[in-house]
Design a protein around this motif. Structure first.
Motif, PDB file in Angstrom:
ATOM      1  N   LYS A  71     -19.788 -13.572  14.180  1.00  0.00           N
ATOM      2  CA  LYS A  71     -19.193 -14.910  14.214  1.00  0.00           C
ATOM      3  C   LYS A  71     -20.254 -15.927  14.603  1.00  0.00           C
ATOM      4  O   LYS A  71     -21.072 -15.670  15.493  1.00  0.00           O
ATOM      5  CB  LYS A  71     -18.079 -14.985  15.285  1.00  0.00           C
TER       6      LYS A  71
ATOM      7  N   GLU B  19     -18.874 -17.917  26.136  1.00  0.00           N
ATOM      8  CA  GLU B  19     -18.640 -18.618  24.876  1.00  0.00           C
ATOM      9  C   GLU B  19     -18.713 -17.634  23.705  1.00  0.00           C
ATOM     10  O   GLU B  19     -17.938 -17.741  22.751  1.00  0.00           O
ATOM     11  CB  GLU B  19     -19.661 -19.756  24.706  1.00  0.00           C
ATOM     12  N   CYS B  20     -19.612 -16.681  23.776  1.00  0.00           N
ATOM     13  CA  CYS B  20     -19.648 -15.642  22.748  1.00  0.00           C
ATOM     14  C   CYS B  20     -18.361 -14.817  22.784  1.00  0.00           C
ATOM     15  O   CYS B  20     -17.742 -14.544  21.751  1.00  0.00           O
ATOM     16  CB  CYS B  20     -20.847 -14.716  22.961  1.00  0.00           C
TER      17      CYS B  20
ATOM     18  N   LYS C  70     -12.292 -22.428  16.305  1.00  0.00           N
ATOM     19  CA  LYS C  70     -13.068 -22.570  17.540  1.00  0.00           C
ATOM     20  C   LYS C  70     -12.314 -23.395  18.581  1.00  0.00           C
ATOM     21  O   LYS C  70     -12.450 -23.140  19.780  1.00  0.00           O
ATOM     22  CB  LYS C  70     -14.400 -23.242  17.201  1.00  0.00           C
TER      23      LYS C  70
ATOM     24  N   VAL D 182     -21.091 -18.846  16.800  1.00  0.00           N
ATOM     25  CA  VAL D 182     -20.560 -19.285  18.091  1.00  0.00           C
ATOM     26  C   VAL D 182     -20.607 -20.801  18.208  1.00  0.00           C
ATOM     27  O   VAL D 182     -19.669 -21.425  18.695  1.00  0.00           O
ATOM     28  CB  VAL D 182     -21.341 -18.626  19.251  1.00  0.00           C
TER      29      VAL D 182
ATOM     30  N   MET E 102     -15.144 -15.775  20.925  1.00  0.00           N
ATOM     31  CA  MET E 102     -15.011 -15.589  19.484  1.00  0.00           C
ATOM     32  C   MET E 102     -14.431 -14.220  19.138  1.00  0.00           C
ATOM     33  O   MET E 102     -14.086 -13.967  17.996  1.00  0.00           O
ATOM     34  CB  MET E 102     -16.369 -15.738  18.793  1.00  0.00           C
TER      35      MET E 102
ATOM     36  N   TRP F 188     -25.234 -17.270  16.657  1.00  0.00           N
ATOM     37  CA  TRP F 188     -24.315 -16.265  16.118  1.00  0.00           C
ATOM     38  C   TRP F 188     -24.250 -15.085  17.098  1.00  0.00           C
ATOM     39  O   TRP F 188     -25.227 -14.798  17.801  1.00  0.00           O
ATOM     40  CB  TRP F 188     -24.818 -15.732  14.770  1.00  0.00           C
ATOM     41  N   CYS F 189     -23.119 -14.400  17.047  1.00  0.00           N
ATOM     42  CA  CYS F 189     -22.968 -13.191  17.854  1.00  0.00           C
ATOM     43  C   CYS F 189     -22.365 -12.104  16.979  1.00  0.00           C
ATOM     44  O   CYS F 189     -21.450 -12.368  16.193  1.00  0.00           O
ATOM     45  CB  CYS F 189     -22.058 -13.475  19.056  1.00  0.00           C
TER      46      CYS F 189
END
Lengths: 433, 433, 433, 433
Positions: free
Chosen positions: C349, C390-391, B237, C351, C394, C360-361
């Motif tokens: 993933k 931000e999503c 991350k 996040v 990942m 989570w995404c």
């Protein structure tokens, strides 16, 4: 000098920490000393110990954020030795150090002790100060990776000749002042070091040698605990007392845990070698931590604590502000039948311990005196008893009378015809044969 | 800025440490950069990284006693930020910092990286220096208990707003210099903290934010290892690369151990997230550690190392003094069929591993290319083979041809008709379908 | 046979344990199977799994003292293979084994699974029974020191040829019966072995080979957890699913802990390789543990559980007595928008995660579908949101739309115009782009 | 009965293991007993102990594969108590047990001991045998999860009333036979249990009670080590001796390690409580392990071992085949000046220990006798000395003469005028004041 002769019985005295935290002042130390001289010295109390940060300026000025101000200002001499802060210890002005204070305490017929952190000041290393009597500077003997996890003042000292000289210079200064007792911190349990609960053995040895070199019989006390019982030989060889738990305060959990620790250390109590149950947080305490309060232990718990410390043979260091002692608390400290257990000639053994109760027996092989302590570890009153035979088994080399005899309970003065009776919650019967 | 776009493929470059230890000088960095621009840039090598102690005076002057001189003199600005030592980096004189050097390296078409220790200088804390853009001083953000066990320069930074400002001020300076890559030390594995192998997570997050705040896409590399695989999400991350073992050098044990670590990290290799097998100690190394020497690996071991790093997808950081590279070593670094594995589109899996051998397979889902690496982990030559089906099982979502086809061995150029053959002691066959 | 093709998506079904403990009977299994065929099969639920002790007589007869009766009577054939207890499984009489039951379940269009303890019966070893197809007896392959700490039935099997023959004979029997799934216990986490959390690797390999040898694609499920994430490669190479925590039940602490474990295992979810969050203790459970009760989770917690299991990609094994399912609970199991996440093509993933929330995404690279789950980990309702950027970070290799679009919340059907909103205590928003 | 009076001095005798492994026979035991009666009894040697597997058939028949045949045939009575194998112990035929053998040994003026594994036979549990004097069967008191990791014979006994009855029945049988000593195995160190190095405390207590209940003063010896020094109170309360290391054999590493262990246990040596350094592998040993061989220790190492065992106060159990003892070895066992240290009245302390040397001092407070042992831990001969004062410091409560006096070296008989001299590699000077 045989270091075991410095403390033929468990040291008994007063320590400033529980009431004053980092901020005790000279006149407060003296007021307590005067009280001790008058009321407790006849009962064997003699050490007056100034705890942590006597060298630091501005202590307690950032109390809401820090107990120890990071990289704060410490009084220090040209050889990297910390000196008393003159605002707190006015008599130290002009380079007198703690000598004037020590002299007054000696004048009262008492002994004088101080707390130190192991090591050499970080500032001495950063400033490359010289070590007295050498051409080496502090940065060369400081171990930059050996630090207290909770105090920013010092670096550990490396195991080298110049490092010994530093400790020698320190103890020479303390001997000049008239110090009788040093409580050295961050040295007894060093759990932060991976796999090493006792990782600064060499600094203990260096301190021992420095005391021998200074020529004054200074008692060496190690802190904090829990000391590692598998290292008992080393503690006994080099020190006079060492803490067997982390800081002890007035809550039942830490008192209950002490029973476990006393079990483990019971065979390591001997002349000059005193596993230490820590200070007695009795009476008024806590003022410089924020506000003065009364000891949170019940009276029964206070008697349990006193009994365990004495039958085990721990040093006794009072944490209370003595000038504010109430009569009941004072009576705990003046109980001659209890304190007799600390005369250095008793042999004590735990007889049994389970979740509900614990029994100890103490025997003086010379006088034939015998004590049995029955502790109630639960929150209900309960009958606790033990057979005379079970006690006797712990002392196979001594002759015990066949029959139970009469007993006097030390706290109440009551007579008992057998080894047992009703014990109050968290309370104790201390039966004397 | 998406930090994963800062390093779309595993970073490839040179690092000064293996040859120069703490003592590299500006002209030496430049000589290596010029070599890289000429001979290795066409093969994707682009980072020039100055490793530890560029800010320290008198490095290597006490080499027989210390790698890092305790409480030595470091160049520092008024805000507690370390600056290059002008004796080693003459172009930094007059406050220019590393900008002139970075400019020259950029002028060669390359990228510029530096090593830093996490934290704030001990001296800044001791001297209560201000933090740029705040009214807070260094002593208030330094964590006096958070130190590197092996280096005396820094304290950790506390997790607080002013601490973030310090890191922001640091990264702004580096961005001004034109830094493209920072290797942060004492942060990836912190095993000295009890029970915490990755105990400074917040400093990783602060560095990440400081990079975002500075506006320059600076690659964040964490050292030393072994990184804790249970913390993989956090590394991915916030960082671009992180070391998966302790320092890697040219002995077989550390190379053999890398097979174990690559097994554990293989599912965590992805765009912008590169588990790091550490520098390649090839060619001439070690001069500033005492004396220049040749890489101790056999040629077979060197090919094994290069194959493992590439098929796993590790960053490639050359440790050799490049200006002294022999042709054979140079050929390892210019092997296009090998380096193709580092293009960011291959998916790689370990197929099997036991005490004798290890097999990896890499597949590019876009192009359909396939590689199989057969590693001999023993000291005897041995036949090693694997079935096409066993490889295919590791990639159930991809279609594999039913039949084995012909293969080319990447190192020798030889043709193979099956997935197997004789492999030299500690050697490798890298078969390309 | 590629074992990864046995379970192309996370297995979905029912397990008898949460309701029936050790005591499920044939007619009860069938009643549940019929319910599944009618109501859940259209939603992808297909496995019917008989859990522990189907071979034991008198199960539940000493429930107040033992879950597993020590040295109880187990049905066993002449080759040391456990057979169904005919009192509980009447159709097994006369040596038919579990084949008649499996046939009926297959007749409903479903698949049939059983639980086994790893190893060979203690009684087979004590009685020196022969291993089928060998001249070796059970006492020679049993490992007398390898036992389950909680179950007295079996010894581990040694890593030897005759041991493999034993497992081969076992899987051949199960293949003859028509078993599609085995849940093997006491094998995934073996923490009782000093320093070895995964100490029976060779028995996992032997079971894998025995499945390959039997020729039937039997799913291999390992229990109990927590599986050791540093051994992920081995689990994935040889098994289809493995538990990532100890037994999961309907209390918030075990659900909260699952967020930590899903973080750690998220990169190890792939075709044929399914880290397992354990059974879903929904609806009516617990009858044979003492008394039937309703799931203790709130409705919000149930949705949180279902969302986490699905977005992570865990197998889904229902613990409820299906014939008693209420409509609301049934709706959880028939939510197509939710179950779509289990189709095997999503990449998921975490996040972010802190003490208050987790995000989570999930992205399907083929279809471009995207889900974001916002979990409230606290006991207060709170606003939770996340940025689309931000999503996107990942998934650096995928193209994300620049702008947020409209979302549908999967549980409520409500429309959202941004990635965030008010989330109930312990609740979840599952937003679908 | 006070168990501390069962062994007023450290038990001294012979054990069959080092020579006979699992396979000693009655006539061999008797031959050794006769030798002891004639040659060693005058020097205090009195116990004859039959070690492991006296109840097992076919011992040593599969020596190339197993020391303990898995699930082998053991002689057992109807109450689950193991009986001697009549092929090895012919006099036990017809249910006589070991009584005839014990009688013969008693007839020689000696004492008789046996080895047992803690617990109840696995076979007794599997067959549900009744426990004598109860209506409970073995399967109900056996703990199916408590097993020796290295021996397949027994299950642990649960802490319950019927379990105590089982142990009572066992000790009653042994008392009937005339057993004077039991060495109980798999009980002193149980490191296989996670976090519990001493995990079967309750079985120690049950054995202690069973001895008290049987009415015969049977010495209780616990094996194997290393005993956990933090549990010293428990060992001393319930047992007579306990092993302080794992199996001791004739290699220097295990002897060197004993110095460390003796340091840790030195304060726990007292009447009835004897930390145990394990058997003395002198003379001819090893026959039933494969082939008879001579002790691998040099003569100096043998003297070092004898000195350490005696000055520490360990039990002395000879491992040699006594009938084959050479004169030199025999002289080690007949050295009265040495064995005097084992008379139960000496107090011993380690004075110093580092990598090169170790010094112990023993004092008899009654007689005033003093010994000093100087051990050379290195492979070079070296001068070792200690000051009289340093010794004296370890005994602060005793008066030591001011001046060194003359000493006699116990092994050579030479006179010394100071506390020191040249010590051979791995050798010892034992100086008697």
């Amino acid at each position: 000098m045989n270091k075991n002769h410095f403390a033929k019985t468990p040291p008994r005295g007063w320590n400033s920490y529980d009431y004053y935290d980092t901020n005790v002042k000279e006149h407060e130390v003296l007021a307590n000393a005067e009280f001790m001289a008058k009321h407790l010295k006849p009962f064997g109390w003699e050490y007056v110990v100034v705890d942590i940060q006597w060298y630091a300026h501005n202590t307690a000025s950032m109390r809401d954020q820090f107990q120890y101000i990071p990289f704060g200002e410490n009084e220090m001499d040209a050889y990297g030795r910390l000196l008393p802060c003159p605002e707190k210890f006015p008599s130290s002005a002009g380079g007198a150090g703690l000598k004037p204070l020590a002299d007054k305490i000696h004048g009262l017929g008492l002994k004088f002790g101080i707390h130190i952190m192991r090591g050499i000041p970080r500032k001495a290393a950063q400033e490359h100060l010289p070590i007295l009597g050498t051409d080496v500077t502090a940065d060369m003997v400081a171990d930059p990776a050996s630090i207290a996890q909770w105090n920013p003042d010092m670096y550990g000292v490396q195991n080298c000749e110049a490092g010994q000289k530093y400790y020698d210079s320190l103890l020479q200064l303390y001997a000049d002042w008239g110090v009788d007792f040093i409580k050295v911190d961050d040295i007894c349990a060093t759990g932060f070091l991976p796999d090493r609960s006792y990782g600064r053995r060499h600094e203990v040895e260096m301190l021992h040698r420095a005391i021998q070199n200074c020529g004054r019989p200074i008692v060496l006390s190690l802190s904090p605990g829990p000391a590692d019982v598998t290292e008992s030989w080393h503690y006994k060889k080099y020190a006079n007392m060492w803490r067997i738990t982390d800081d002890f305060w007035d809550n039942w959990e830490t008192l209950l845990y002490m029973f476990d620790r006393c079990e483990k250390w019971q065979d390591h109590v001997s002349m000059g070698c005193w596993p230490d149950c820590d200070m007695l947080p009795l009476g008024k305490i806590g003022r410089e931590f924020g506000s003065q309060r009364d000891c949170l232990f019940t009276k029964e718990e206070q008697k349990t604590m006193m009994t365990l410390w004495c039958i085990f043979g721990s040093p006794l260091m009072l944490g209370a502000e003595m000038t504010k002692l109430d009569d009941w608390t004072l009576s705990l400290l003046q109980n001659e039948a209890l304190l007799r257990l600390e005369n250095g000639s008793f042999v004590s053994k735990q007889v049994l311990r389970d979740k509900e109760k614990c029994v100890w027996c103490a025997v003086d092989p010379q006088s034939g005196e015998r004590y049995v302590a029955l502790f109630n570890l639960t929150e209900q009153a309960r009958e606790i008893s033990v057979s005379w035979q079970e006690c006797a088994q712990m002392f196979p080399q001594y002759t015990f009378p066949e029959e139970n005899t009469r007993f006097t309970e030390v706290w109440s003065g009551d007579s008992y015809e057998k080894l047992g009776g009703k014990v109050a919650p968290h309370g104790t019967l201390l039966l004397r044969a």
